[in-house]
Design a protein around this motif. Structure first.
Motif, PDB file in Angstrom:
ATOM      1  N   MET A   1       0.821  -1.181   0.000  1.00 30.59           N
ATOM      2  CA  MET A   1       0.000   0.000   0.000  1.00 30.59           C
ATOM      3  C   MET A   1       0.874   1.257   0.000  1.00 30.59           C
ATOM      4  O   MET A   1       0.579   2.218  -0.679  1.00 30.59           O
ATOM      5  CB  MET A   1      -0.929  -0.062   1.211  1.00 30.59           C
ATOM      6  CG  MET A   1      -1.822   1.104   1.361  1.00 30.59           C
ATOM      7  SD  MET A   1      -2.961   1.166  -0.023  1.00 30.59           S
ATOM      8  CE  MET A   1      -3.608   2.764   0.186  1.00 30.59           C
ATOM      9  N   TRP A   2       1.955   1.215   0.785  1.00 24.49           N
ATOM     10  CA  TRP A   2       2.843   2.372   0.872  1.00 24.49           C
ATOM     11  C   TRP A   2       3.441   2.677  -0.494  1.00 24.49           C
ATOM     12  O   TRP A   2       3.472   3.836  -0.910  1.00 24.49           O
ATOM     13  CB  TRP A   2       3.935   2.096   1.901  1.00 24.49           C
ATOM     14  CG  TRP A   2       4.849   3.260   2.097  1.00 24.49           C
ATOM     15  CD1 TRP A   2       4.653   4.300   2.949  1.00 24.49           C
ATOM     16  CD2 TRP A   2       6.073   3.525   1.415  1.00 24.49           C
ATOM     17  NE1 TRP A   2       5.693   5.202   2.843  1.00 24.49           N
ATOM     18  CE2 TRP A   2       6.580   4.738   1.899  1.00 24.49           C
ATOM     19  CE3 TRP A   2       6.794   2.859   0.443  1.00 24.49           C
ATOM     20  CZ2 TRP A   2       7.766   5.280   1.447  1.00 24.49           C
ATOM     21  CZ3 TRP A   2       7.972   3.408  -0.004  1.00 24.49           C
ATOM     22  CH2 TRP A   2       8.445   4.602   0.499  1.00 24.49           C
ATOM     23  N   LEU A   3       3.911   1.644  -1.191  1.00 25.09           N
ATOM     24  CA  LEU A   3       4.518   1.842  -2.510  1.00 25.09           C
ATOM     25  C   LEU A   3       3.493   2.396  -3.498  1.00 25.09           C
ATOM     26  O   LEU A   3       3.788   3.316  -4.262  1.00 25.09           O
ATOM     27  CB  LEU A   3       5.097   0.529  -3.026  1.00 25.09           C
ATOM     28  CG  LEU A   3       5.777   0.587  -4.387  1.00 25.09           C
ATOM     29  CD1 LEU A   3       6.958   1.542  -4.348  1.00 25.09           C
ATOM     30  CD2 LEU A   3       6.227  -0.797  -4.797  1.00 25.09           C
ATOM     31  N   PHE A   4       2.274   1.869  -3.467  1.00 23.20           N
ATOM     32  CA  PHE A   4       1.197   2.354  -4.332  1.00 23.20           C
ATOM     33  C   PHE A   4       0.928   3.837  -4.078  1.00 23.20           C
ATOM     34  O   PHE A   4       0.822   4.638  -5.003  1.00 23.20           O
ATOM     35  CB  PHE A   4      -0.064   1.526  -4.074  1.00 23.20           C
ATOM     36  CG  PHE A   4      -1.279   1.990  -4.816  1.00 23.20           C
ATOM     37  CD1 PHE A   4      -1.410   1.778  -6.173  1.00 23.20           C
ATOM     38  CD2 PHE A   4      -2.303   2.627  -4.140  1.00 23.20           C
ATOM     39  CE1 PHE A   4      -2.540   2.200  -6.844  1.00 23.20           C
ATOM     40  CE2 PHE A   4      -3.438   3.052  -4.796  1.00 23.20           C
ATOM     41  CZ  PHE A   4      -3.543   2.830  -6.162  1.00 23.20           C
ATOM     42  N   SER A   5       0.870   4.235  -2.809  1.00 22.47           N
ATOM     43  CA  SER A   5       0.601   5.627  -2.461  1.00 22.47           C
ATOM     44  C   SER A   5       1.734   6.547  -2.897  1.00 22.47           C
ATOM     45  O   SER A   5       1.501   7.636  -3.428  1.00 22.47           O
ATOM     46  CB  SER A   5       0.413   5.766  -0.949  1.00 22.47           C
ATOM     47  OG  SER A   5      -0.682   5.033  -0.531  1.00 22.47           O
ATOM     48  N   ARG A   6       2.968   6.124  -2.668  1.00 21.70           N
ATOM     49  CA  ARG A   6       4.122   6.952  -3.044  1.00 21.70           C
ATOM     50  C   ARG A   6       4.227   7.106  -4.555  1.00 21.70           C
ATOM     51  O   ARG A   6       4.537   8.184  -5.053  1.00 21.70           O
ATOM     52  CB  ARG A   6       5.421   6.357  -2.489  1.00 21.70           C
ATOM     53  CG  ARG A   6       5.502   6.391  -1.018  1.00 21.70           C
ATOM     54  CD  ARG A   6       5.583   7.835  -0.543  1.00 21.70           C
ATOM     55  NE  ARG A   6       4.923   7.917   0.740  1.00 21.70           N
ATOM     56  CZ  ARG A   6       4.382   8.994   1.238  1.00 21.70           C
ATOM     57  NH1 ARG A   6       4.422  10.120   0.611  1.00 21.70           N
ATOM     58  NH2 ARG A   6       3.780   8.981   2.392  1.00 21.70           N
ATOM     59  N   ALA A   7       3.985   6.037  -5.292  1.00 22.69           N
ATOM     60  CA  ALA A   7       4.046   6.108  -6.757  1.00 22.69           C
ATOM     61  C   ALA A   7       2.985   7.061  -7.289  1.00 22.69           C
ATOM     62  O   ALA A   7       3.236   7.860  -8.189  1.00 22.69           O
ATOM     63  CB  ALA A   7       3.877   4.721  -7.357  1.00 22.69           C
ATOM     64  N   ASP A   8       1.795   7.006  -6.714  1.00 24.22           N
ATOM     65  CA  ASP A   8       0.719   7.894  -7.147  1.00 24.22           C
ATOM     66  C   ASP A   8       1.028   9.342  -6.775  1.00 24.22           C
ATOM     67  O   ASP A   8       0.769  10.265  -7.554  1.00 24.22           O
ATOM     68  CB  ASP A   8      -0.597   7.446  -6.511  1.00 24.22           C
ATOM     69  CG  ASP A   8      -1.792   8.018  -7.229  1.00 24.22           C
ATOM     70  OD1 ASP A   8      -1.772   8.068  -8.474  1.00 24.22           O
ATOM     71  OD2 ASP A   8      -2.749   8.411  -6.551  1.00 24.22           O
ATOM     72  N   LEU A   9       1.599   9.558  -5.612  1.00 23.93           N
ATOM     73  CA  LEU A   9       1.980  10.906  -5.191  1.00 23.93           C
ATOM     74  C   LEU A   9       3.047  11.481  -6.123  1.00 23.93           C
ATOM     75  O   LEU A   9       2.960  12.624  -6.556  1.00 23.93           O
ATOM     76  CB  LEU A   9       2.488  10.888  -3.752  1.00 23.93           C
ATOM     77  CG  LEU A   9       2.932  12.231  -3.176  1.00 23.93           C
ATOM     78  CD1 LEU A   9       1.743  13.175  -3.082  1.00 23.93           C
ATOM     79  CD2 LEU A   9       3.561  12.028  -1.823  1.00 23.93           C
ATOM     80  N   PHE A  10       4.052  10.683  -6.443  1.00 25.07           N
ATOM     81  CA  PHE A  10       5.107  11.128  -7.359  1.00 25.07           C
ATOM     82  C   PHE A  10       4.517  11.467  -8.728  1.00 25.07           C
ATOM     83  O   PHE A  10       4.823  12.499  -9.314  1.00 25.07           O
ATOM     84  CB  PHE A  10       6.175  10.040  -7.509  1.00 25.07           C
ATOM     85  CG  PHE A  10       7.214  10.383  -8.533  1.00 25.07           C
ATOM     86  CD1 PHE A  10       8.234  11.264  -8.215  1.00 25.07           C
ATOM     87  CD2 PHE A  10       7.173   9.835  -9.797  1.00 25.07           C
ATOM     88  CE1 PHE A  10       9.201  11.604  -9.154  1.00 25.07           C
ATOM     89  CE2 PHE A  10       8.126  10.158 -10.740  1.00 25.07           C
ATOM     90  CZ  PHE A  10       9.143  11.041 -10.418  1.00 25.07           C
ATOM     91  N   HIS A  11       3.652  10.598  -9.213  1.00 26.48           N
ATOM     92  CA  HIS A  11       3.009  10.818 -10.515  1.00 26.48           C
ATOM     93  C   HIS A  11       2.232  12.130 -10.510  1.00 26.48           C
ATOM     94  O   HIS A  11       2.325  12.927 -11.438  1.00 26.48           O
ATOM     95  CB  HIS A  11       2.081   9.636 -10.814  1.00 26.48           C
ATOM     96  CG  HIS A  11       1.374   9.737 -12.122  1.00 26.48           C
ATOM     97  ND1 HIS A  11       0.036   9.984 -12.200  1.00 26.48           N
ATOM     98  CD2 HIS A  11       1.810   9.642 -13.391  1.00 26.48           C
ATOM     99  CE1 HIS A  11      -0.321  10.035 -13.473  1.00 26.48           C
ATOM    100  NE2 HIS A  11       0.740   9.820 -14.206  1.00 26.48           N
TER     101      HIS A  11
END
Length: 65
Positions: A1-11
């Motif tokens: 979940m953390w990786l999904f959130s960070r990737a979306d935030l970066f995007h």
């Protein structure tokens, strides 16, 4: 979940282009129980918008921001 959130935030922060998008990830656990199985699911979602704006949440929804 953390990786999904960070990737979306970066995007959303760095790329800022395109149209509003709904991102959804579904996780399903299947737990064996003898000859049967129990399925348990969770949905994680986020909204990407290229514009800094406020969005109205439907008043008849059971979820509130």
């Amino acid at each position: 979940m953390w990786l999904f959130s960070r990737a979306d935030l970066f995007h959303g922060y760095k790329l800022r282009a395109g149209e509003t998008e709904w991102n959804e990830m579904q996780v399903v656990d299947i737990i064996p129980a003898g000859e049967r199985a129990i399925a348990r699911g969770h949905t994680f979602a986020s909204v990407y918008s290229p514009v800094n704006a406020s969005y109205r949440w439907p008043a008849n929804s059971r979820f509130r921001p």
